[in-house]
Design a protein around this motif. Structure first.
Motif, mmCIF file in Angstrom:
data_model
loop_
_atom_site.group_PDB
_atom_site.id
_atom_site.type_symbol
_atom_site.label_atom_id
_atom_site.label_comp_id
_atom_site.label_asym_id
_atom_site.label_seq_id
_atom_site.Cartn_x
_atom_site.Cartn_y
_atom_site.Cartn_z
ATOM 1 N N GLU A 42 0.823 -1.213 0.000
ATOM 2 C CA GLU A 42 0.000 0.000 0.000
ATOM 3 C C GLU A 42 0.854 1.258 0.000
ATOM 4 O OE1 GLU A 42 -3.232 2.074 2.977
ATOM 5 O OE2 GLU A 42 -3.155 -0.109 2.898
ATOM 6 N N ILE A 43 1.891 1.262 0.820
ATOM 7 C CA ILE A 43 2.785 2.424 0.882
ATOM 8 C C ILE A 43 3.530 2.590 -0.434
ATOM 9 C CG2 ILE A 43 4.859 3.351 1.996
ATOM 10 C CD1 ILE A 43 3.831 2.058 4.609
ATOM 11 N N ASP A 44 4.026 1.488 -1.008
ATOM 12 C CA ASP A 44 4.734 1.570 -2.287
ATOM 13 C C ASP A 44 3.839 2.112 -3.390
ATOM 14 O OD1 ASP A 44 7.154 0.712 -1.325
ATOM 15 O OD2 ASP A 44 6.832 -1.394 -1.855
ATOM 16 N N SER A 45 2.605 1.635 -3.455
ATOM 17 C CA SER A 45 1.710 2.113 -4.510
ATOM 18 C C SER A 45 1.344 3.584 -4.296
ATOM 19 C CB SER A 45 0.449 1.253 -4.602
ATOM 20 O OG SER A 45 -0.269 1.295 -3.399
ATOM 21 N N TYR A 46 1.250 4.018 -3.034
ATOM 22 C CA TYR A 46 0.979 5.432 -2.765
ATOM 23 C C TYR A 46 2.164 6.300 -3.192
ATOM 24 C CZ TYR A 46 0.358 9.800 -0.254
ATOM 25 O OH TYR A 46 0.256 11.119 0.056
ATOM 26 N N LEU A 47 3.374 5.842 -2.881
ATOM 27 C CA LEU A 47 4.559 6.622 -3.231
ATOM 28 C C LEU A 47 4.785 6.703 -4.738
ATOM 29 C CD1 LEU A 47 7.038 5.466 -0.439
ATOM 30 C CD2 LEU A 47 5.856 7.653 -0.628
ATOM 31 N N LYS A 48 4.255 5.750 -5.483
ATOM 32 C CA LYS A 48 4.421 5.761 -6.942
ATOM 33 C C LYS A 48 3.419 6.669 -7.641
ATOM 34 C CE LYS A 48 6.467 1.207 -7.108
ATOM 35 N NZ LYS A 48 6.274 -0.209 -7.431
ATOM 36 N N LEU A 49 2.439 7.183 -6.895
ATOM 37 C CA LEU A 49 1.457 8.079 -7.506
ATOM 38 C C LEU A 49 2.117 9.374 -7.945
ATOM 39 C CD1 LEU A 49 -1.640 7.850 -5.132
ATOM 40 C CD2 LEU A 49 -1.390 6.877 -7.401
ATOM 41 N N ASP A 50 1.690 9.872 -9.087
ATOM 42 C CA ASP A 50 2.185 11.153 -9.593
ATOM 43 C C ASP A 50 0.976 12.040 -9.841
ATOM 44 O OD1 ASP A 50 3.900 13.109 -10.522
ATOM 45 O OD2 ASP A 50 3.835 12.364 -12.577
ATOM 46 N N ILE A 51 0.536 12.701 -8.770
ATOM 47 C CA ILE A 51 -0.666 13.519 -8.878
ATOM 48 C C ILE A 51 -0.417 14.901 -8.315
ATOM 49 C CG2 ILE A 51 -2.297 11.600 -8.765
ATOM 50 C CD1 ILE A 51 -2.700 12.388 -5.811
ATOM 51 N N SER A 63 -9.739 8.212 -2.784
ATOM 52 C CA SER A 63 -8.752 7.131 -2.775
ATOM 53 C C SER A 63 -8.765 6.314 -1.490
ATOM 54 C CB SER A 63 -7.349 7.718 -2.957
ATOM 55 O OG SER A 63 -7.285 8.483 -4.124
ATOM 56 N N GLY A 64 -9.714 6.534 -0.633
ATOM 57 C CA GLY A 64 -9.744 5.883 0.670
ATOM 58 C C GLY A 64 -9.821 4.376 0.630
ATOM 59 N N GLU A 65 -10.576 3.826 -0.311
ATOM 60 C CA GLU A 65 -10.701 2.364 -0.342
ATOM 61 C C GLU A 65 -9.441 1.685 -0.862
ATOM 62 O OE1 GLU A 65 -12.265 4.199 -4.017
ATOM 63 O OE2 GLU A 65 -12.906 4.379 -1.952
ATOM 64 N N LYS A 66 -8.651 2.389 -1.663
ATOM 65 C CA LYS A 66 -7.405 1.810 -2.171
ATOM 66 C C LYS A 66 -6.305 1.866 -1.103
ATOM 67 C CE LYS A 66 -4.135 2.081 -5.963
ATOM 68 N NZ LYS A 66 -3.693 2.789 -7.153
ATOM 69 N N PHE A 67 -6.294 2.931 -0.324
ATOM 70 C CA PHE A 67 -5.283 3.127 0.715
ATOM 71 C C PHE A 67 -5.960 3.202 2.082
ATOM 72 C CE2 PHE A 67 -3.803 5.574 -3.054
ATOM 73 C CZ PHE A 67 -2.749 4.758 -3.413
ATOM 74 N N CYS A 68 -6.594 2.125 2.509
ATOM 75 C CA CYS A 68 -7.396 2.172 3.736
ATOM 76 C C CYS A 68 -6.544 2.410 4.985
ATOM 77 C CB CYS A 68 -8.241 0.915 3.877
ATOM 78 S SG CYS A 68 -7.299 -0.610 3.882
ATOM 79 N N ASN A 69 -5.352 1.803 5.072
ATOM 80 C CA ASN A 69 -4.496 2.013 6.248
ATOM 81 C C ASN A 69 -3.935 3.431 6.272
ATOM 82 O OD1 ASN A 69 -4.635 -0.673 7.347
ATOM 83 N ND2 ASN A 69 -3.419 -1.306 5.592
ATOM 84 N N LEU A 70 -3.495 3.898 5.124
ATOM 85 C CA LEU A 70 -2.971 5.261 5.054
ATOM 86 C C LEU A 70 -4.068 6.287 5.286
ATOM 87 C CD1 LEU A 70 -0.457 4.992 2.081
ATOM 88 C CD2 LEU A 70 0.051 5.226 4.505
ATOM 89 N N LYS A 71 -5.294 5.963 4.889
ATOM 90 C CA LYS A 71 -6.405 6.885 5.117
ATOM 91 C C LYS A 71 -6.640 7.061 6.620
ATOM 92 C CE LYS A 71 -11.250 7.768 4.209
ATOM 93 N NZ LYS A 71 -12.477 7.316 3.594
ATOM 94 N N ARG A 72 -6.576 5.961 7.363
ATOM 95 C CA ARG A 72 -6.752 6.059 8.820
ATOM 96 C C ARG A 72 -5.652 6.902 9.457
ATOM 97 N NH1 ARG A 72 -6.986 0.326 10.836
ATOM 98 N NH2 ARG A 72 -6.911 -0.290 8.695
ATOM 99 N N LEU A 73 -4.419 6.702 9.001
ATOM 100 C CA LEU A 73 -3.301 7.497 9.512
ATOM 101 C C LEU A 73 -3.482 8.970 9.152
ATOM 102 C CD1 LEU A 73 -0.481 7.631 10.822
ATOM 103 C CD2 LEU A 73 0.464 7.216 8.550
ATOM 104 N N THR A 74 -3.930 9.234 7.945
ATOM 105 C CA THR A 74 -4.157 10.608 7.500
ATOM 106 C C THR A 74 -5.245 11.277 8.320
ATOM 107 O OG1 THR A 74 -3.512 9.959 5.277
ATOM 108 C CG2 THR A 74 -4.695 12.020 5.486
#
Length: 126
Positions: A42-51, A63-74
């Motif tokens: 999940e972290i790798d795919s988030y870091l590869k985003l270019d937005i 993007s919450g359902e794709k990065f559910c753990n990072l969404k909670r941290l955010t």
């Protein structure tokens, strides 16, 4: 006692130092795991985003359902106030409570007076 250095002794020292270095690298290199940690993926795919995103909250809504753990941290991080105003108010009120005539107040009593001060409207209705 004189010590004679020869090229053989220095090359032997260099070889033993190189071997020690290789052993340390091998010892401290993480072993590959058989299963891939989903959080790392999940972290790798988030870091590869270019937005480019102007609205952070909207990004996490979408993007919450794709990065559910990072969404909670955010959600935890974004809930932290950006200013120190609440803590400044507490220190200011505590400074008013602890004056020259009230230096012997116990800490728990200062806390109780602080709660009464902060919730005066509620206590006034009681």
């Amino acid at each position: 006692m004189k010590r004679h250095l020869s090229t053989e002794s220095t090359s032997e020292s260099a070889r033993s130092l190189k071997k020690l270095c290789e052993n340390l690298i091998q010892k401290h290199t993480p072993s590959p795991t058989s299963s891939i940690d989903p959080l790392i993926v999940e972290i790798d795919s988030y870091l590869k985003l270019d937005i480019v995103c102007d609205d952070v909250l909207e990004f996490w809504r979408v993007s919450g359902e794709k990065f559910c753990n990072l969404k909670r941290l955010t959600q935890i991080v974004l809930a932290i106030p950006a200013t120190s105003t609440p803590s400044e108010q507490v220190f200011s009120t505590t400074g008013l409570i602890l004056n020259a005539k009230r230096t012997m107040l116990a800490p728990e009593n200062v806390g109780k007076i602080q709660v009464i001060h902060d919730n005066y409207d509620i206590f006034k209705k009681i």
